[in-house]
Design a protein around this motif. Structure first.
Motif: not given
Length: 190
Positions: A67-71, A129-143
């Motif tokens: 339910r947290l995922l943006d579809l 650095e870009q990869v780390q930002k994108e990885q963190a961004k993808s997990l930000s949905v979970f808080g």
């Protein structure tokens, strides 16, 4: 004259046998790599699911669920490219964690060659650095407070995706070797 022709024929036969043996070895090596990669893929995927279940247990089912995922439609951050698809052995590559805003800049960076090692190092650091930002961004949905197991799960699934690309490349090599071996056998029959 007949002896020279016999020796030439013997050399041709030996050369054909050596070619066939080389093709068989190449085929068997590709098959071994293919099976080894499938084993590694299975292990990595299993670990990813285990880490995800562990993260869900520690963070709670309400924090990790679908339910947290943006579809809504999103551009892919990881793409799969096929090169050398001109009828010979194709090659597959994976481009990970490319945001839509940085994709154009990264394509331009890949097309121009670095002038020296310092530029290459800076480009690599910038890319990391870009990869780390994108990885963190993808997990930000979970808080904000993310379980380490969730990060481990993400890394396991990324590794599984990389292994799938390796499997595709080895499979391509395997099929190419098989085709060459089959062609060599058909040529010797004639």
């Amino acid at each position: 004259m007949a002896e020279e022709e016999n020796q030439i024929q013997k050399r041709e036969i030996l050369q054909n046998e050596e070619n066939e043996e080389q093709l068989v070895l190449q085929f068997m090596d590709s098959l071994h790599n293919y099976l080894s990669l499938f084993d590694a893929f299975s292990s990595t995927l299993r670990q990813g699911w285990f880490d995800l279940a562990s993260a869900r247990h520690s963070m709670g089912a309400s924090r990790i669920n679908s339910r947290l995922l943006d579809l809504n439609f999103h551009s892919a951050s990881t793409t799969f490219n096929i090169t050398n698809f001109d009828g010979t052995q194709p090659s597959f590559t994976l481009r990970k964690w490319i945001s839509s805003e940085h994709e154009t800049a990264q394509l331009e960076d890949e097309n121009k060659q670095p002038q020296d090692n310092n530029e290459a190092t800076i480009a690599t650091l910038s890319n990391d650095e870009q990869v780390q930002k994108e990885q963190a961004k993808s997990l930000s949905v979970f808080g904000i407070l993310i379980s380490p197991k969730l990060r481990d799960s993400q890394l396991s699934f990324e590794k599984a995706l990389e292994t799938l690309v390796e499997i595709a490349n080895v499979r391509s090599s395997l099929l190419y070797s098989f085709h060459q071996l089959h062609q060599e056998v058909e040529d010797t029959k004639e």
